[in-house]
Design a protein around this motif. Sequence first.
Motif, PDB file in Angstrom:
ATOM      1  N   ALA A 154      52.686  19.385  35.567  1.00  0.00           N
ATOM      2  CA  ALA A 154      53.376  19.229  34.289  1.00  0.00           C
ATOM      3  C   ALA A 154      53.687  17.765  33.985  1.00  0.00           C
ATOM      4  O   ALA A 154      53.862  17.391  32.822  1.00  0.00           O
ATOM      5  CB  ALA A 154      54.668  20.052  34.282  1.00  0.00           C
ATOM      6  N   GLN A 155      53.735  16.942  35.032  1.00  0.00           N
ATOM      7  CA  GLN A 155      54.012  15.514  34.858  1.00  0.00           C
ATOM      8  C   GLN A 155      52.746  14.682  35.073  1.00  0.00           C
ATOM      9  O   GLN A 155      52.788  13.616  35.672  1.00  0.00           O
ATOM     10  CB  GLN A 155      55.125  15.072  35.818  1.00  0.00           C
ATOM     11  N   ASN A 156      51.622  15.224  34.575  1.00  0.00           N
ATOM     12  CA  ASN A 156      50.327  14.525  34.660  1.00  0.00           C
ATOM     13  C   ASN A 156      49.930  14.159  36.086  1.00  0.00           C
ATOM     14  O   ASN A 156      49.476  13.050  36.362  1.00  0.00           O
ATOM     15  CB  ASN A 156      50.309  13.287  33.767  1.00  0.00           C
ATOM     16  N   SER A 157      50.145  15.087  36.994  1.00  0.00           N
ATOM     17  CA  SER A 157      49.767  14.938  38.410  1.00  0.00           C
ATOM     18  C   SER A 157      50.495  13.788  39.112  1.00  0.00           C
ATOM     19  O   SER A 157      49.963  13.170  40.029  1.00  0.00           O
ATOM     20  CB  SER A 157      48.258  14.765  38.558  1.00  0.00           C
ATOM     21  N   SER A 158      51.719  13.533  38.694  1.00  0.00           N
ATOM     22  CA  SER A 158      52.492  12.488  39.373  1.00  0.00           C
ATOM     23  C   SER A 158      52.974  12.995  40.734  1.00  0.00           C
ATOM     24  O   SER A 158      53.055  14.195  40.969  1.00  0.00           O
ATOM     25  CB  SER A 158      53.698  12.084  38.517  1.00  0.00           C
ATOM     26  N   SER A 159      53.267  12.065  41.610  1.00  0.00           N
ATOM     27  CA  SER A 159      53.764  12.422  42.941  1.00  0.00           C
ATOM     28  C   SER A 159      55.150  13.037  42.814  1.00  0.00           C
ATOM     29  O   SER A 159      55.991  12.555  42.047  1.00  0.00           O
ATOM     30  CB  SER A 159      53.848  11.193  43.835  1.00  0.00           C
ATOM     31  N   ILE A 160      55.378  14.074  43.579  1.00  0.00           N
ATOM     32  CA  ILE A 160      56.679  14.742  43.611  1.00  0.00           C
ATOM     33  C   ILE A 160      57.169  14.696  45.051  1.00  0.00           C
ATOM     34  O   ILE A 160      56.455  15.096  45.972  1.00  0.00           O
ATOM     35  CB  ILE A 160      56.569  16.214  43.149  1.00  0.00           C
ATOM     36  N   LYS A 161      58.367  14.214  45.236  1.00  0.00           N
ATOM     37  CA  LYS A 161      58.930  14.140  46.581  1.00  0.00           C
ATOM     38  C   LYS A 161      59.265  15.555  47.073  1.00  0.00           C
ATOM     39  O   LYS A 161      59.894  16.334  46.353  1.00  0.00           O
ATOM     40  CB  LYS A 161      60.176  13.259  46.579  1.00  0.00           C
ATOM     41  N   VAL A 162      58.858  15.842  48.292  1.00  0.00           N
ATOM     42  CA  VAL A 162      59.161  17.139  48.898  1.00  0.00           C
ATOM     43  C   VAL A 162      60.538  17.037  49.542  1.00  0.00           C
ATOM     44  O   VAL A 162      60.769  16.153  50.374  1.00  0.00           O
ATOM     45  CB  VAL A 162      58.097  17.525  49.950  1.00  0.00           C
ATOM     46  N   PRO A 163      61.458  17.917  49.167  1.00  0.00           N
ATOM     47  CA  PRO A 163      62.808  17.850  49.742  1.00  0.00           C
ATOM     48  C   PRO A 163      62.794  18.099  51.247  1.00  0.00           C
ATOM     49  O   PRO A 163      61.964  18.846  51.764  1.00  0.00           O
ATOM     50  CB  PRO A 163      63.560  18.986  49.039  1.00  0.00           C
ATOM     51  N   ASP A 164      63.718  17.459  51.955  1.00  0.00           N
ATOM     52  CA  ASP A 164      63.883  17.697  53.388  1.00  0.00           C
ATOM     53  C   ASP A 164      64.899  18.821  53.552  1.00  0.00           C
ATOM     54  O   ASP A 164      66.106  18.595  53.581  1.00  0.00           O
ATOM     55  CB  ASP A 164      64.360  16.427  54.088  1.00  0.00           C
ATOM     56  N   PHE A 165      64.409  20.042  53.660  1.00  0.00           N
ATOM     57  CA  PHE A 165      65.277  21.201  53.751  1.00  0.00           C
ATOM     58  C   PHE A 165      66.013  21.276  55.086  1.00  0.00           C
ATOM     59  O   PHE A 165      66.967  22.031  55.232  1.00  0.00           O
ATOM     60  CB  PHE A 165      64.470  22.490  53.532  1.00  0.00           C
ATOM     61  N   THR A 166      65.592  20.475  56.056  1.00  0.00           N
ATOM     62  CA  THR A 166      66.229  20.507  57.384  1.00  0.00           C
ATOM     63  C   THR A 166      67.403  19.537  57.478  1.00  0.00           C
ATOM     64  O   THR A 166      68.097  19.529  58.484  1.00  0.00           O
ATOM     65  CB  THR A 166      65.224  20.133  58.490  1.00  0.00           C
ATOM     66  N   GLY A 167      67.583  18.717  56.474  1.00  0.00           N
ATOM     67  CA  GLY A 167      68.649  17.726  56.538  1.00  0.00           C
ATOM     68  C   GLY A 167      68.402  16.671  57.606  1.00  0.00           C
ATOM     69  O   GLY A 167      69.329  16.096  58.160  1.00  0.00           O
ATOM     70  N   GLY A 168      67.141  16.436  57.935  1.00  0.00           N
ATOM     71  CA  GLY A 168      66.786  15.416  58.918  1.00  0.00           C
ATOM     72  C   GLY A 168      66.644  15.920  60.341  1.00  0.00           C
ATOM     73  O   GLY A 168      66.245  15.172  61.232  1.00  0.00           O
ATOM     74  N   THR A 169      66.939  17.201  60.580  1.00  0.00           N
ATOM     75  CA  THR A 169      66.861  17.702  61.957  1.00  0.00           C
ATOM     76  C   THR A 169      65.430  17.825  62.463  1.00  0.00           C
ATOM     77  O   THR A 169      65.216  17.969  63.669  1.00  0.00           O
ATOM     78  CB  THR A 169      67.558  19.076  62.108  1.00  0.00           C
ATOM     79  N   TRP A 170      64.443  17.745  61.573  1.00  0.00           N
ATOM     80  CA  TRP A 170      63.039  17.799  62.010  1.00  0.00           C
ATOM     81  C   TRP A 170      62.706  16.607  62.895  1.00  0.00           C
ATOM     82  O   TRP A 170      61.744  16.650  63.658  1.00  0.00           O
ATOM     83  CB  TRP A 170      62.092  17.844  60.803  1.00  0.00           C
ATOM     84  N   LYS A 171      63.500  15.552  62.836  1.00  0.00           N
ATOM     85  CA  LYS A 171      63.225  14.360  63.628  1.00  0.00           C
ATOM     86  C   LYS A 171      63.543  14.554  65.111  1.00  0.00           C
ATOM     87  O   LYS A 171      63.114  13.773  65.942  1.00  0.00           O
ATOM     88  CB  LYS A 171      64.022  13.176  63.083  1.00  0.00           C
ATOM     89  N   ASN A 172      64.320  15.588  65.435  1.00  0.00           N
ATOM     90  CA  ASN A 172      64.621  15.870  66.835  1.00  0.00           C
ATOM     91  C   ASN A 172      63.356  16.297  67.549  1.00  0.00           C
ATOM     92  O   ASN A 172      62.524  17.016  66.999  1.00  0.00           O
ATOM     93  CB  ASN A 172      65.668  16.977  66.959  1.00  0.00           C
TER      94      ASN A 172
END
Length: 103
Positions: free
Chosen positions: A75-93
């Motif tokens: 809808a925004q001419n194929s612009s990049s959309i940031k994917v939310p971090d649903f883990t709140g950063g815990t994926w870094k563990n």
Amino acid sequence: MKPEKYNEYREKYNHPLWDKLKTQISVNSVGHGVMVFVMIYRLIKCLNQGLPLDINVYDSVLWSAITPLSELSVAQNSSSIKVPDFTGGTWKNNNKSEMLRDI
């Protein structure tokens, strides 16, 4: 890809779960192939043994978000959309994969 190159690649990146389930996979694989059998096998095993599932709620939410994020991008001419971090950063563990716990 040449068969010998394919076999070389397959041997190099063979996962121990395939070896463990080779007989069951060849007998039971239907539909989309072996991955469906392996996913169902792992789900049932985890549920029977009271183990955490291989796919957690954060994986499920992320998978569910891809379609609406893609629609927003289009809808925004194929612009990049940031994917939310649903883990709140815990994926870094550095958590080890539960899938390999008994191999």
